[in-house]
Design a protein around this motif. Structure first.
Motif, PDB file in Angstrom:
ATOM      1  N   VAL A  89      -4.728  12.380  -1.698  1.00 50.96           N
ATOM      2  CA  VAL A  89      -3.439  11.903  -1.199  1.00 50.96           C
ATOM      3  C   VAL A  89      -3.469  11.839   0.318  1.00 50.96           C
ATOM      4  CG1 VAL A  89      -1.002  12.507  -0.940  1.00 50.96           C
ATOM      5  CG2 VAL A  89      -2.078  12.651  -3.185  1.00 50.96           C
ATOM      6  N   SER A  90      -4.007  12.874   0.937  1.00 52.62           N
ATOM      7  CA  SER A  90      -4.055  12.937   2.392  1.00 52.62           C
ATOM      8  C   SER A  90      -4.882  11.798   2.968  1.00 52.62           C
ATOM      9  CB  SER A  90      -4.638  14.287   2.824  1.00 52.62           C
ATOM     10  OG  SER A  90      -4.799  14.334   4.209  1.00 52.62           O
ATOM     11  N   ARG A  91      -6.047  11.563   2.408  1.00 55.33           N
ATOM     12  CA  ARG A  91      -6.931  10.507   2.922  1.00 55.33           C
ATOM     13  C   ARG A  91      -6.325   9.123   2.715  1.00 55.33           C
ATOM     14  NH1 ARG A  91     -12.928  12.788   1.164  1.00 55.33           N
ATOM     15  NH2 ARG A  91     -12.934  14.517   2.654  1.00 55.33           N
ATOM     16  N   LEU A  92      -5.691   8.925   1.555  1.00 52.97           N
ATOM     17  CA  LEU A  92      -5.053   7.633   1.303  1.00 52.97           C
ATOM     18  C   LEU A  92      -3.871   7.416   2.255  1.00 52.97           C
ATOM     19  CD1 LEU A  92      -5.120   7.408  -2.583  1.00 52.97           C
ATOM     20  CD2 LEU A  92      -6.347   5.947  -0.977  1.00 52.97           C
ATOM     21  N   ALA A  93      -3.085   8.465   2.476  1.00 53.46           N
ATOM     22  CA  ALA A  93      -1.937   8.359   3.376  1.00 53.46           C
ATOM     23  C   ALA A  93      -2.402   8.024   4.789  1.00 53.46           C
ATOM     24  CB  ALA A  93      -1.142   9.658   3.377  1.00 53.46           C
ATOM     25  N   HIS A  94      -3.503   8.623   5.187  1.00 50.74           N
ATOM     26  CA  HIS A  94      -4.058   8.344   6.525  1.00 50.74           C
ATOM     27  C   HIS A  94      -4.479   6.872   6.626  1.00 50.74           C
ATOM     28  CE1 HIS A  94      -5.994   9.275  10.331  1.00 50.74           C
ATOM     29  NE2 HIS A  94      -7.036   8.586   9.916  1.00 50.74           N
ATOM     30  N   ARG A  95      -5.124   6.361   5.575  1.00 53.18           N
ATOM     31  CA  ARG A  95      -5.584   4.969   5.584  1.00 53.18           C
ATOM     32  C   ARG A  95      -4.405   3.991   5.547  1.00 53.18           C
ATOM     33  NH1 ARG A  95      -9.738   4.485   0.933  1.00 53.18           N
ATOM     34  NH2 ARG A  95      -9.710   2.317   1.552  1.00 53.18           N
ATOM     35  N   VAL A  96      -3.364   4.337   4.790  1.00 52.17           N
ATOM     36  CA  VAL A  96      -2.179   3.474   4.743  1.00 52.17           C
ATOM     37  C   VAL A  96      -1.495   3.469   6.092  1.00 52.17           C
ATOM     38  CG1 VAL A  96       0.135   3.228   3.753  1.00 52.17           C
ATOM     39  CG2 VAL A  96      -1.803   3.703   2.249  1.00 52.17           C
ATOM     40  N   GLY A  97      -1.423   4.617   6.732  1.00 53.98           N
ATOM     41  CA  GLY A  97      -0.826   4.711   8.066  1.00 53.98           C
ATOM     42  C   GLY A  97      -1.600   3.932   9.097  1.00 53.98           C
ATOM     43  N   ALA A  98      -2.895   3.851   8.937  1.00 52.92           N
ATOM     44  CA  ALA A  98      -3.746   3.147   9.905  1.00 52.92           C
ATOM     45  C   ALA A  98      -3.627   1.634   9.782  1.00 52.92           C
ATOM     46  CB  ALA A  98      -5.204   3.559   9.713  1.00 52.92           C
ATOM     47  N   LEU A  99      -3.008   1.145   8.702  1.00 49.87           N
ATOM     48  CA  LEU A  99      -2.878  -0.304   8.512  1.00 49.87           C
ATOM     49  C   LEU A  99      -1.955  -0.929   9.571  1.00 49.87           C
ATOM     50  CD1 LEU A  99      -2.548  -0.818   4.655  1.00 49.87           C
ATOM     51  CD2 LEU A  99      -4.430  -1.509   6.130  1.00 49.87           C
ATOM     52  N   ALA A 145       0.838  -1.206   0.000  1.00 52.56           N
ATOM     53  CA  ALA A 145       0.000   0.000   0.000  1.00 52.56           C
ATOM     54  C   ALA A 145       0.870   1.251   0.000  1.00 52.56           C
ATOM     55  CB  ALA A 145      -0.927  -0.009   1.211  1.00 52.56           C
ATOM     56  N   ALA A 146       1.935   1.237   0.799  1.00 56.55           N
ATOM     57  CA  ALA A 146       2.832   2.396   0.859  1.00 56.55           C
ATOM     58  C   ALA A 146       3.530   2.601  -0.482  1.00 56.55           C
ATOM     59  CB  ALA A 146       3.860   2.206   1.971  1.00 56.55           C
ATOM     60  N   ALA A 147       3.954   1.507  -1.113  1.00 58.79           N
ATOM     61  CA  ALA A 147       4.610   1.610  -2.421  1.00 58.79           C
ATOM     62  C   ALA A 147       3.642   2.123  -3.473  1.00 58.79           C
ATOM     63  CB  ALA A 147       5.160   0.253  -2.830  1.00 58.79           C
ATOM     64  N   ALA A 148       2.404   1.632  -3.437  1.00 65.19           N
ATOM     65  CA  ALA A 148       1.394   2.082  -4.400  1.00 65.19           C
ATOM     66  C   ALA A 148       1.082   3.558  -4.198  1.00 65.19           C
ATOM     67  CB  ALA A 148       0.126   1.244  -4.262  1.00 65.19           C
ATOM     68  N   LEU A 149       1.041   3.985  -2.941  1.00 61.16           N
ATOM     69  CA  LEU A 149       0.780   5.400  -2.645  1.00 61.16           C
ATOM     70  C   LEU A 149       1.923   6.273  -3.141  1.00 61.16           C
ATOM     71  CD1 LEU A 149      -0.995   7.552  -1.328  1.00 61.16           C
ATOM     72  CD2 LEU A 149       0.205   7.127   0.810  1.00 61.16           C
ATOM     73  N   GLU A 156       1.478  11.069  -9.669  1.00 67.11           N
ATOM     74  CA  GLU A 156       0.504  11.040 -10.767  1.00 67.11           C
ATOM     75  C   GLU A 156      -0.653  11.988 -10.480  1.00 67.11           C
ATOM     76  OE1 GLU A 156       0.291   9.806 -13.823  1.00 67.11           O
ATOM     77  OE2 GLU A 156       2.343   9.124 -13.553  1.00 67.11           O
ATOM     78  N   LEU A 157      -1.139  11.944  -9.246  1.00 63.94           N
ATOM     79  CA  LEU A 157      -2.242  12.823  -8.859  1.00 63.94           C
ATOM     80  C   LEU A 157      -1.828  14.287  -8.939  1.00 63.94           C
ATOM     81  CD1 LEU A 157      -4.162  11.258  -5.872  1.00 63.94           C
ATOM     82  CD2 LEU A 157      -5.154  12.555  -7.730  1.00 63.94           C
ATOM     83  N   MET A 158      -0.655  14.590  -8.430  1.00 68.67           N
ATOM     84  CA  MET A 158      -0.191  15.980  -8.437  1.00 68.67           C
ATOM     85  C   MET A 158       0.064  16.482  -9.861  1.00 68.67           C
ATOM     86  SD  MET A 158      -0.546  17.051  -5.588  1.00 68.67           S
ATOM     87  CE  MET A 158      -0.828  16.483  -3.949  1.00 68.67           C
ATOM     88  N   ARG A 159       0.549  15.590 -10.714  1.00 72.16           N
ATOM     89  CA  ARG A 159       0.764  15.969 -12.111  1.00 72.16           C
ATOM     90  C   ARG A 159      -0.573  16.262 -12.783  1.00 72.16           C
ATOM     91  NH1 ARG A 159       3.584  11.735 -13.656  1.00 72.16           N
ATOM     92  NH2 ARG A 159       5.433  12.595 -12.708  1.00 72.16           N
TER      93      ARG A 159
END
Length: 88
Positions: free
Chosen positions: A76-86, A47-51, A57-60
């Protein structure tokens, strides 16, 4: 239908830009799907690698005007939060 020469050219340009934007939007969605799947599987390293791959890509896309910059940042923020919660 466009009547003037400039309007006809603008219509041609819009068609080309639409194709490019469609491709960019599709690419972003693919990267986001990979992050979602990695989160769903519970694999934090994947998940971290995919993020890490999805964030530029999102920022571009935001820079090119495909999505709004706040939308890209929010995703990005919401995904990072979810990856961190894993971890917990």
């Amino acid at each position: 239908m466009a009547n003037t020469t400039s309007a006809k050219k603008a219509a041609r340009k819009i068609v080309r830009r639409t194709e490019v934007n469609k491709a960019r939007r599709s690419r972003v969605r693919t990267f986001l799907r990979k992050v979602e799947e990695a989160i769903a599987s519970g694999d934090k390293t994947a998940a971290a690698a995919a993020l890490q791959a999805a964030q530029p890509e999102l920022m571009r896309a935001a820079q090119k005007g495909v999505v709004h910059k706040n939308t890209a940042s929010r995703k990005v923020s919401r995904l990072a939060h979810r990856v961190g919660a894993l971890a917990s």
